[in-house]
Motif scaffolding. Structure first.
Motif, PDB file in Angstrom:
ATOM      1  N   ASP A  25       1.050  -0.779  -0.033  1.00 33.40           N
ATOM      2  CA  ASP A  25       0.183  -0.292   0.074  1.00 33.40           C
ATOM      3  C   ASP A  25       0.806   1.326  -0.302  1.00 33.40           C
ATOM      4  O   ASP A  25       0.926   1.715   0.719  1.00 33.40           O
ATOM      5  CB  ASP A  25      -0.733  -0.061   1.513  1.00 33.40           C
ATOM      6  CG  ASP A  25      -1.785   0.753   1.210  1.00 33.40           C
ATOM      7  OD1 ASP A  25      -2.098   1.515   0.234  1.00 33.40           O
ATOM      8  OD2 ASP A  25      -2.300   1.406   2.945  1.00 33.40           O
ATOM      9  N   PRO A  26       1.514   1.066  -0.948  1.00 33.39           N
ATOM     10  CA  PRO A  26       2.449   2.813  -1.024  1.00 33.39           C
ATOM     11  C   PRO A  26       1.766   4.310  -0.953  1.00 33.39           C
ATOM     12  O   PRO A  26       0.290   3.995  -1.442  1.00 33.39           O
ATOM     13  CB  PRO A  26       3.303   2.188  -2.234  1.00 33.39           C
ATOM     14  CG  PRO A  26       2.132   1.688  -3.109  1.00 33.39           C
ATOM     15  CD  PRO A  26       2.227   0.529  -2.418  1.00 33.39           C
ATOM     16  N   LEU A  27       2.382   4.905  -0.759  1.00 33.48           N
ATOM     17  CA  LEU A  27       1.598   5.957  -0.811  1.00 33.48           C
ATOM     18  C   LEU A  27       3.141   6.824  -1.319  1.00 33.48           C
ATOM     19  O   LEU A  27       3.988   6.881  -1.180  1.00 33.48           O
ATOM     20  CB  LEU A  27       2.055   7.097   0.666  1.00 33.48           C
ATOM     21  CG  LEU A  27       1.919   8.755   0.496  1.00 33.48           C
ATOM     22  CD1 LEU A  27       0.006   8.701   0.387  1.00 33.48           C
ATOM     23  CD2 LEU A  27       1.877   8.960   2.087  1.00 33.48           C
ATOM     24  N   THR A  28       2.326   7.656  -3.018  1.00 37.38           N
ATOM     25  CA  THR A  28       3.279   8.403  -3.555  1.00 37.38           C
ATOM     26  C   THR A  28       2.809   9.761  -3.842  1.00 37.38           C
ATOM     27  O   THR A  28       1.800   9.999  -3.996  1.00 37.38           O
ATOM     28  CB  THR A  28       3.108   8.215  -5.271  1.00 37.38           C
ATOM     29  OG1 THR A  28       3.767   6.096  -4.809  1.00 37.38           O
ATOM     30  CG2 THR A  28       4.221   8.249  -5.819  1.00 37.38           C
ATOM     31  N   PHE A  29       3.549  11.054  -3.562  1.00 37.90           N
ATOM     32  CA  PHE A  29       3.647  11.896  -4.017  1.00 37.90           C
ATOM     33  C   PHE A  29       4.618  12.611  -5.277  1.00 37.90           C
ATOM     34  O   PHE A  29       5.877  12.313  -4.421  1.00 37.90           O
ATOM     35  CB  PHE A  29       4.011  13.389  -2.982  1.00 37.90           C
ATOM     36  CG  PHE A  29       2.566  13.047  -1.642  1.00 37.90           C
ATOM     37  CD1 PHE A  29       1.474  12.480  -1.911  1.00 37.90           C
ATOM     38  CD2 PHE A  29       3.396  13.088  -0.496  1.00 37.90           C
ATOM     39  CE1 PHE A  29       0.507  12.312  -0.364  1.00 37.90           C
ATOM     40  CE2 PHE A  29       2.927  12.870   0.898  1.00 37.90           C
ATOM     41  CZ  PHE A  29       1.502  12.824   0.601  1.00 37.90           C
ATOM     42  N   TYR A  30       4.157  12.607  -6.170  1.00 31.96           N
ATOM     43  CA  TYR A  30       5.342  12.969  -7.649  1.00 31.96           C
ATOM     44  C   TYR A  30       6.339  12.223  -7.216  1.00 31.96           C
ATOM     45  O   TYR A  30       7.370  12.676  -7.793  1.00 31.96           O
ATOM     46  CB  TYR A  30       5.637  14.668  -6.833  1.00 31.96           C
ATOM     47  CG  TYR A  30       4.815  16.380  -7.432  1.00 31.96           C
ATOM     48  CD1 TYR A  30       4.289  16.062  -8.469  1.00 31.96           C
ATOM     49  CD2 TYR A  30       4.367  15.803  -6.008  1.00 31.96           C
ATOM     50  CE1 TYR A  30       2.637  17.326  -8.447  1.00 31.96           C
ATOM     51  CE2 TYR A  30       3.279  17.296  -5.887  1.00 31.96           C
ATOM     52  CZ  TYR A  30       2.322  18.035  -7.343  1.00 31.96           C
ATOM     53  OH  TYR A  30       1.946  18.641  -7.705  1.00 31.96           O
TER      54      TYR A  30
END
Ligand code: DXP
Length: 268
Positions: free
Chosen positions: A9-14
């Motif tokens: 469940d990765p969280l990715t910003f830019y």
């Protein structure tokens, strides 16, 4: 558990992948040491820093910058205190030089009692900054139309408020935050401002928000380090609960004691 969650469940910003779903502000802590301990205890990987408060060139600014660097947290500079698009754009450009990052948390404040964003100035500044190569994290209201305009401007993350900055009220408008989440299922959404207790963070994470950003609830707590830890755990618990699909509330009772001969739902 943290590592398993990241893989699944990765969280990715830019394009940057993160493990923690908590972002912390760095203002108004009792001391730099408590700030550093709080960041460590929380597990947060992104801290937001005001260029105006932490002028990079001054001695205080240098030591603050060193402290953040030693913690290994990624810096998200912000334009706190800006009242016009022009001011926010100039501040963002200075922050890019000082903090050596093209990430910017964009704040354009439009009203003094609520510190409500000036959404017109916000969209104007977002357009200009995206065109100038910035990766913009706009601090906005929970308005759907404004959110649409910010995405059109090129923002890939949105940061709607829960309540006014520093109020600690928790979610003022549950309906609006739910609507925003439902409208933009693919956009990383971070609830920013107004959270006062870990339970507020759990509430928005259970709604499906991707992360929470807060400052006052930790920096002004009786024990900021313990509170930072509590918020880190709350963000994670809320996310796990969201992914686990909470039950639907009912108006009437339903016996929870197993019926003899039928211990599990899927056994007839
Ligand atoms: C630090 C920062 O960026 C604040 O402007 C932010 O919005 C946090 O608000 P609270 O202090 O209400 O958590």
């Amino acid at each position: 558990m943290q590592e398993l969650m990241t893989e699944a469940d990765p969280l990715t910003f830019y394009g940057a992948t993160l493990r923690s779903r908590l972002l912390l502000g760095t203002a108004r802590y009792p001391s730099p040491a408590i700030l550093a301990d709080a960041i460590r205890a929380s597990g947060c990987e992104i801290v937001t820093v005001s260029l105006r408060r932490e002028a990079g060139g001054s001695r205080a600014g240098e030591s603050f910058w060193g402290l953040i660097r030693d913690l290994g947290a990624r810096v998200l500079p912000n334009t706190a205190g800006c009242r016009t698009a022009k001011e926010a754009i100039a501040t963002a450009q200075m922050a890019r030089e000082v903090f050596e990052t093209d990430w910017i948390k964009l704040e354009v404040i439009g009203e003094e009692d609520t510190l409500q964003p000036d959404v017109f100035g916000l969209v104007e500044a977002a357009k200009a900054l995206v065109a100038d190569g910035f990766k913009v994290f706009p601090y906005t209201t929970d308005d759907l139309v404004v959110a649409e305009k910010l995405l059109d401007a090129g923002c890939k993350v949105l940061m709607p408020w829960a309540a006014p900055i520093g109020s600690g009220r928790g979610v003022n408008n549950t309906f609006a935050l739910r609507a925003l989440r439902a409208h933009f299922p693919e956009t990383p959404l971070v609830v920013d401002a107004g959270l006062g207790a870990p339970s507020h963070a759990v509430t928005v994470m259970e709604m499906g928000y991707d992360a929470v950003l807060l400052n006052t609830a930790v920096s002004r707590a009786g024990d900021p380090v313990a509170m930072a830890r509590a918020f880190g755990l709350a963000a994670e618990a809320g996310r796990l609960a969201f992914r686990a699909k909470p039950m639907t509330p009912r108006d009437m009772a339903e016996p929870s004691t197993p019926v003899i001969g039928r211990p599990f739902e899927d056994m007839l």
